[in-house]
Design an enzyme around this catalytic site. Structure first.
Site, PDB file in Angstrom:
ATOM      1  N   TYR A 191       0.838  -1.203   0.000  1.00 26.53           N
ATOM      2  CA  TYR A 191       0.000   0.000   0.000  1.00 26.53           C
ATOM      3  C   TYR A 191       0.874   1.254   0.000  1.00 26.53           C
ATOM      4  O   TYR A 191       0.589   2.230  -0.706  1.00 26.53           O
ATOM      5  CB  TYR A 191      -0.922  -0.001   1.223  1.00 26.53           C
ATOM      6  CG  TYR A 191      -1.694   1.291   1.412  1.00 26.53           C
ATOM      7  CD1 TYR A 191      -2.833   1.544   0.665  1.00 26.53           C
ATOM      8  CD2 TYR A 191      -1.268   2.250   2.330  1.00 26.53           C
ATOM      9  CE1 TYR A 191      -3.542   2.728   0.832  1.00 26.53           C
ATOM     10  CE2 TYR A 191      -1.968   3.429   2.503  1.00 26.53           C
ATOM     11  CZ  TYR A 191      -3.109   3.665   1.753  1.00 26.53           C
ATOM     12  OH  TYR A 191      -3.800   4.848   1.917  1.00 26.53           O
ATOM     13  N   SER A 216      -4.048  12.138   8.447  1.00 27.34           N
ATOM     14  CA  SER A 216      -4.977  11.864   7.357  1.00 27.34           C
ATOM     15  C   SER A 216      -6.383  11.607   7.891  1.00 27.34           C
ATOM     16  O   SER A 216      -6.561  11.041   8.973  1.00 27.34           O
ATOM     17  CB  SER A 216      -4.505  10.633   6.574  1.00 27.34           C
ATOM     18  OG  SER A 216      -5.500  10.178   5.681  1.00 27.34           O
ATOM     19  N   THR A 275      -6.937  17.920   0.282  1.00 29.36           N
ATOM     20  CA  THR A 275      -6.447  17.148  -0.866  1.00 29.36           C
ATOM     21  C   THR A 275      -7.397  17.360  -2.035  1.00 29.36           C
ATOM     22  O   THR A 275      -8.578  17.024  -1.940  1.00 29.36           O
ATOM     23  CB  THR A 275      -6.351  15.662  -0.512  1.00 29.36           C
ATOM     24  OG1 THR A 275      -5.379  15.502   0.529  1.00 29.36           O
ATOM     25  CG2 THR A 275      -5.929  14.833  -1.717  1.00 29.36           C
TER      26      THR A 275
END
Length: 387
Positions: free
Chosen positions: A25, A107, A156
């Site tokens: 990942y 995040s 983002t």
């Protein structure tokens, strides 16, 4: 402790110590991975201009981001599933960043929640949000970030839908992992990782699961996420998110001068030149190749930073010499985390800072703000745009 001299040393340990699906990942791109590879190989084409008989004493790698001076003008980028690379990974990375003196960005798709990180650190951290259609969730998560003392919001803008990453599909990526036979065979060789995971309660997406009714458990999260990315995103929508936050904002995912000008016009405090680490549009140009065009287009309207491809202090030097005011690192610190936890993140930062310091000295520079194109030797036509 093993002798660590570069990020690749940490990368090798990361691969040995972390389950395959989570290592893959981190260390993969979309489709053919052309952009993922060129993010680093393009940096390698730029050479450094050595200077001799120059006073190298009194050097400093310190530099400002958003008006605050840090140990380096470098921040830890938002990385999803960080808490699957190592148990409580976001907390460990944030603590390492705080002690070292650089910003950490959490995040939205983190395993540890906003509150988890705030309870275990003292320095304000940044929070990253995706452009989602669910304004009720957006408002709640931004309220939580404000309550936790987050000092900046990273929006983002290059993820309206997910780029396809072949390795994630083939590995059956989930958090926590599903216990299929291949996964169980892999986990049997990663027993230290497993023991740490057994010792933590943080195994799901802490900012989402339990905070959204339609994503109340991990099994429903994938469908919720796929539905909520805003494919109708435009600059008005971005401005609405900025107003919803009301504080300092960084826009991440800019890759063209035209988009950079539009981003600067929103009043953002900084924009980040980034192709999402090669994980979105495969075939897009590397971040370093487009950086000077964006710096030229934006001028002094906002700070321009670079993300994607930074693996060394020399890469940081090159980005700063080409006009970036700062950089973000993702994989470089994730390799450290997967290799050695908090100590590995610290080691990754030490490696980058030492290489930046020595390379600056050998280029005849003592201060970050003095770095410029005269420090670089660039191949002819390197920055020519394609027709």
């Amino acid at each position: 402790m093993p002798v660590i001299t570069c990020i690749d040393d940490l990368k090798r340990l990361h691969k040995r110590r972390t389950p395959k699906m989570f290592y893959d990942y981190a260390e993969s791109g979309s489709y053919t991975e052309q952009t993922f590879r060129e993010n680093t190989t393009d940096f390698a084409q730029i050479r450094l201009n050595q200077k001799v008989a120059v006073d190298m004493t009194g050097r400093s790698t310190q530099g400002p981001l958003l008006g605050k001076t840090h140990a380096m003008p470098l921040a830890l980028a938002p990385v999803g599933l960080t808490g699957m690379q190592r148990a409580d990974g976001e907390i460990k990375a944030a603590k390492a960043a705080e002690k070292f003196g650089v910003p950490f960005t959490l995040s939205t798709m983190s395993i540890c929640s906003i509150e988890d990180v705030a309870e275990n650190t003292n320095a304000p951290f940044w929070f990253q949000i995706y452009t989602l259609t669910d304004d009720e969730f957006n408002k709640r998560v931004l309220d939580r970030a404000r309550a936790a003392g987050c000092s900046a919001l990273v929006i983002t803008v290059d993820l309206q839908l997910l780029g396809q990453r072949h390795k994630d599909l083939k590995n059956g990526l989930t958090a926590p992992p599903k216990f299929t036979l291949p996964v169980m065979m892999d986990l049997a060789t990663k027993w230290r990782w497993g023991l740490e995971m057994l010792g933590t309660k943080r195994r799901f997406f802490g900012n989402i699961v339990g905070h959204v009714e339609s994503a109340a458990d991990p099994s429903s999260l994938a469908s919720w996420t796929a539905e909520k990315f805003d494919q109708a995103l435009n600059w008005d929508r971005i401005k609405k998110l900025m107003d919803m936050w009301g504080g300092k904002v960084i826009l991440k995912g800019i890759l063209s001068p035209e988009d950079a000008e539009l981003a600067a016009a929103t009043g953002a405090d900084a924009i980040i030149v980034s192709n999402h680490g090669g994980r979105q549009l495969d075939g897009a140009l590397s971040s370093i190749r487009v950086l000077p065009h964006i710096v030229s287009a934006v001028g002094n309207k906002t700070e321009v930073w670079l993300d994607s491809g930074i693996r060394s202090g020399q890469d940081v030097l090159k980005a700063l010499a080409l006009g970036a005011k700062g950089v973000m690192i993702g994989r470089a610190y994730i390799h450290g985390l997967g290799a050695m936890g908090e100590a590995g993140v610290t080691r990754a930062l030490e490696v980058i800072q030492k290489e930046l310091d020595i390379s600056m000295a050998l280029c005849g520079e003592r201060r970050i703000e003095d770095l410029d194109r005269h420090n670089l030797l660039i191949p002819n036509g390197f920055f020519d745009t394609y027709n």
